[in-house]
Design an enzyme around this catalytic site. Structure first.
Site, PDB file in Angstrom:
ATOM      1  CB  THR A  18      -7.262   9.217  -9.462  1.00 54.61           C
ATOM      2  OG1 THR A  18      -6.462   8.010  -9.833  1.00 54.61           O
ATOM      3  CG2 THR A  18      -6.265  10.383 -10.408  1.00 54.61           C
ATOM      4  CE1 TYR A  63      -8.947   9.980 -14.314  1.00 54.15           C
ATOM      5  CE2 TYR A  63      -7.699   8.195 -13.431  1.00 54.15           C
ATOM      6  CZ  TYR A  63      -8.775   8.927 -13.178  1.00 54.15           C
ATOM      7  OH  TYR A  63      -9.474   8.514 -12.099  1.00 54.15           O
TER       8      TYR A  63
END
Ligand code: UDP
Length: 335
Positions: A124, A148
């Site tokens: 990501t 995350y």
């Protein structure tokens, strides 16, 4: 299994019942593979598994991974299954570290134990953190600002270690903001609860929620709202097939950013949605969401040049239109 399925190469797709994983399964099936959707259904939906077999398993339970591999003998693994919400990861970092890192570790160990050499991983742009609006590419240093992103960066590190020690080759894709839905309307975004900008905005347009809350307008961007680089989920899925073939062609481990190089502010996304749907977007100004970077925009030159990736659907009007059509087909629209 049909004779065709026995002859075709199987790919283990963790998170194959989720939003992105299901679109990847469709692209894989189109390319002649059999995608085996491995999912614990914590956030995925069995109804999204339409393009190959479903195996209910949990990455936190290595015996289920080994069972799926023993049953289907996949030639490669695509790893989508993860917790993926920035805000939630700020509130509960421990769960993000445990689920994302342990799940990936269990999967990588099972992959190596089965002699599978190719692994495609969903990383990501959140691994970059907040970098003052620079265009991010594969060489940009990663400084995540939420659990995350940090957990995904840790898995990238683990993959490098597994290659050095065990020869596991990987294509790592760093996604920017994924949006849209299958053009043929077979699958789309369906989170519960929903947290992403475009589906929330469409629900507000449609009266399913009172308004969209805009998370802050005092960022150092052109209109004060966060800038993101949106990619169509079906273009992203196509990149995964290209990445898989890259590994199978013996081209070795590689990192690719998947974005378009063009960022849109939250206000600009709202403006496009007004035009596409021809309806007003009720908006409430709210506070910043913890963990949000001001701007995340990618350079995707490497994926285009090396993989031959063509993000042909990744323009904002098409992404909003496809998401709108999907939400209407699920009965979210009034008309
Ligand atoms: N956003 C917003 N209101 C919402 C949801 C998102 O203003 O209800 C903003 C969010 O702050 C971010 C952008 O929209 O700048 C995209 O957020 P999303 O959660 O869709 O994706 P993320 O960037 O977290 O991966």
């Amino acid at each position: 299994m049909s004779e065709d399925q026995i002859l075709s190469d199987h790919i283990l797709v963790t998170g194959g019942a989720g939003y992105i994983g299901a679109h990847a399964c469709k692209a894989l099936a189109r390319a002649g593979f059999v995608p085996v959707a491995f999912d614990n259904l914590a956030t995925g939906r069995e109804s999204a598994v339409k393009f190959g077999p479903f195996f209910r398993g949990d990455l936190m339970d290595p015996t289920t991974i080994a069972a799926a591999i023993a049953q289907y003998r996949p030639v490669a693994v695509m790893h989508f299954a993860a917790l993926s919400l920035v805000g939630e990861s700020m509130r509960d970092p421990g769960t993000y570290w445990r689920v994302n890192v342990t799940g990936a570790l269990n999967l990588m160990e099972a992959t190596v134990a089965a002699g599978i050499r190719h692994f495609v991983f969903s990383s990501t742009c959140a691994t970059y953190g907040d970098q003052d609006g620079v265009v991010l590419d594969e060489e940009t240093p990663q400084h995540p600002i939420n659990a995350y992103g940090a957990s995904k960066r840790a898995i990238e590190d683990m993959l490098r270690g597994f290659e050095a020690a065990h020869g596991l080759q990987s294509v790592i894709f760093r996604y920017f903001n994924v949006a849209g839905a299958d053009e043929e309307g077979e699958i789309g975004e369906q989170h519960d609860p929903e947290t992403h900008l475009i589906p929330l905005m469409l629900e507000a347009i449609d009266g399913k929620r009172p308004a969209l809350t805009l998370f802050g307008d005092d960022y150092p961007t052109r209109d004060g709202t966060c800038v993101r680089d949106y990619v169509h989920v079906s273009d992203l899925a196509d990149a995964h097939v290209l990445g898989l073939n890259w590994l199978r062609d013996g081209r070795g481990s590689r990192v690719f950013c998947l974005g378009t190089g063009t960022g849109f502010s939250v206000r600009e996304v709202i403006d496009h949605a007004r035009v596409v749907t021809n309806r007003e977007v009720p908006v409430l100004l709210g506070a910043r969401r913890a963990g949000d970077a001001a701007a995340l925009v990618s350079g995707s030159a490497r994926a285009v040049a090396e993989l031959g990736w063509n993000p042909k659907r990744s323009n904002l009007p098409q992404m909003i239109r496809d998401a709108w059509r999907w939400s209407q087909s699920r009965g979210f629209a009034r008309d």
